[in-house]
Structures are given as C-alpha cells and as structure tokens.
Design a protein around this motif. Structure first.
Motif, mmCIF file in Angstrom:
data_model
loop_
_atom_site.group_PDB
_atom_site.id
_atom_site.type_symbol
_atom_site.label_atom_id
_atom_site.label_comp_id
_atom_site.label_asym_id
_atom_site.label_seq_id
_atom_site.Cartn_x
_atom_site.Cartn_y
_atom_site.Cartn_z
ATOM 1 N N ARG A 90 0.861 -1.176 0.000
ATOM 2 C CA ARG A 90 0.000 0.000 0.000
ATOM 3 C C ARG A 90 0.903 1.233 0.000
ATOM 4 N NH1 ARG A 90 -5.134 1.902 1.618
ATOM 5 N NH2 ARG A 90 -5.093 3.896 2.753
ATOM 6 N N HIS A 147 -1.113 7.633 10.678
ATOM 7 C CA HIS A 147 -1.120 7.068 9.328
ATOM 8 C C HIS A 147 -0.374 5.740 9.268
ATOM 9 C CE1 HIS A 147 -1.545 11.529 8.066
ATOM 10 N NE2 HIS A 147 -2.734 10.978 8.199
ATOM 11 N N ASP A 151 -2.428 2.415 8.291
ATOM 12 C CA ASP A 151 -2.133 1.783 7.006
ATOM 13 C C ASP A 151 -1.524 0.389 7.164
ATOM 14 O OD1 ASP A 151 -3.165 4.033 5.915
ATOM 15 O OD2 ASP A 151 -1.335 4.705 4.910
#
Length: 281
Positions: A90, A147, A151
């Motif tokens: 990702r 984040h 993630d």
C-alpha cells in the motif's frame, strides 16, 4: 510265514497299501470335520427380516466408507499445492507499507514499522498465531503515528483476506481469553465477510502513549483490520490496570483466536463453512 515276494505278487507292493491307508485315513478325518461343521450350523437360521437388516447394515457401512474416501480425497485436493502466502503493498503520500504473510507459518516475525511498540505487538501476532509476518513501513512519523498504524492495519487485513481466498475448509470462528499479570482480555471473531468491531470496557487509553504508540490507535488498528479483512471482531477487557498489559493481552488473545479461525478443518475440507455457501457480502 509268507515271503514278501508272494505278498507283493498277491496283493501288490507294500507302498500301494500305505497310500490306500493314508487316503482312507484322510478321508475319514475330512468326513468328521464336515460332520462337525454341519452339526455346528444345524441350529442357525436367518429369517427374511434378519437378512434384510444385515443387507441394510452392509449398505450403510459401504456408504459411510465411500463418504470417508470422498472426504479424504477432497481434503487432499484442497491441500495439494495450496499456498496461503501472500504479499500486499500500500503506497500513499503518507506511507509505504509492505506485508508478507504466511497463514501456515511457524511464528517468524520481521517487523519494522518505525513504531517500536507496534512492532512488538505484531511480533505477538506472529508468535501466538503461528503466522509468518513480515511488515515494513515508511511513514510520516514526523506528523504522528496515526497514518503508520492505520495503514499497517489496513494492509495486514487485506493480506489475511487474500490469503484466505474463498475460505473453503477453514474453521471460521475463533475465541480466546489471554491473561497478562492482572490484565485479562477476551477476543472472539468470525471471518464472516461482514466487518464489525466492538469493544467492551476497554481502558488502554488511560494513558496517552505506550512507547511510541498512541493508545487511542489500538482500537483504530483493530477497526481498520476488521474492515479490510471482512471480520466480525469483539474485544472485551475483563480486567486490567496497566495499559501495556491490557494491550499486549489483547494482541495475544487476538492472535490465538485468529489462528483458530484460519486453521483448516479436516472434517469440512473444501467446503465453505456457511449455510449460504459463501462468506462474502
């Protein structure tokens, strides 16, 4: 006294007499054995109903054996060459995450997310779930850990979903309660295809951080994982005062429950564990 030559001339050689005697003796023995067998079975009688019951039992046993053979063949086919190892990535402007996961591993862990306590928790997931977990993340930690944690959880959930495939043969449900000193946490989950996360009495946020991990991100980690792995997840804190102990007990219980749910069930090989026939929305 009659000479041997005369006996042989009148009655034949002595060896001939011995052979005849032996045959008569053997014949007598066989006759006695046959007589005993007839006497032993003389009182045995099987009527029509009993015969039908014997035939039905024989048919049932043949069908059961055939089902067992079919199940074994199905299991062998399901497992033959099947690999439940995946790699997911990702990349965004905030993070660059790479996850390699082997559901049928030995607990190997190589995790480098930049958040030390998160690495420690991912190590617990590998060790107690017997998954091989390799997670690397380059995130904007100069902003905060949000984040990165989010993630990593999103990508890890996607990896589990991909590794499970159509979910044929898995146990689907898992539950485990793990203690760590005064902390006691229970995790129950269902790889249902319906994402949902519920916490009960969770107090890990009583402090702001554990190492470099913001405690409010613990719940968000599991919410993000459940969302992308399509898992129904319930986490209950039964007891605990130390936030470190509470969070670590949570990851240990989660690992054990997830291991239970992802394991293959030999009694249900090659079959989706759902009355609907599938586990997707």
């Amino acid at each position: 006294h009659v000479p041997n030559e005369a006996m042989a001339h009148a009655f034949g050689p002595a060896s001939t007499h011995r052979r005849c005697f032996t045959r008569r003796l053997r014949g007598g023995r066989e006759g006695k054995r046959a007589k005993r067998r007839m006497e032993a079975t003389a009182g045995v009688h099987v009527d029509g109903q009993e015969l039908q019951e014997l035939r039905e039992e024989n048919r049932r046993l043949r069908e059961e054996l055939e089902r067992w053979r079919t199940s074994q063949a199905r299991e062998a086919k399901a497992l033959e060459g099947a690999s439940r190892t995946v790699t997911r990535e990702r990349k965004t402007k905030e993070t660059d995450v790479r996850v390699t996961l082997n559901l049928d591993g030995t607990g190997k862990a190589q995790n480098q997310t930049g958040v030390g306590f998160l690495d420690h928790m991912l190590d617990q997931l590998a060790s107690h779930g017997l998954f091989d977990v390799d997670v690397t993340c380059q995130g904007d930690l100069w902003v905060d850990d949000h984040h990165t944690v989010e993630d990593v959880a999103i990508t890890l959930g996607q990896a589990f979903k991909d590794a499970l495939g159509d979910k044929k043969g898995i146990r689907r449900f898992g539950t485990f309660t793990a203690p760590l000193d005064e902390a006691l946490v229970s995790v129950t989950l269902d790889l249902s295809g319906r994402p949902h996360t519920q916490f009960y009495g969770y107090t890990a946020t009583s402090v702001e951080k554990i190492g470099g991990l913001s405690t409010h991100m613990v719940e968000h980690f599991f919410e993000s994982f459940a969302s992308t792995s399509m898992t129904t997840l319930h986490i209950q804190q039964i007891n605990g005062r130390n936030p470190h102990h509470v969070v670590e007990a949570t990851f240990k219980a989660f690992a054990r429950a997830l291991r239970m749910a992802t394991e293959l069930d030999p009694r249900n090989a090659g079959v989706v564990p759902s009355s609907k026939g599938h586990l997707t929305i």
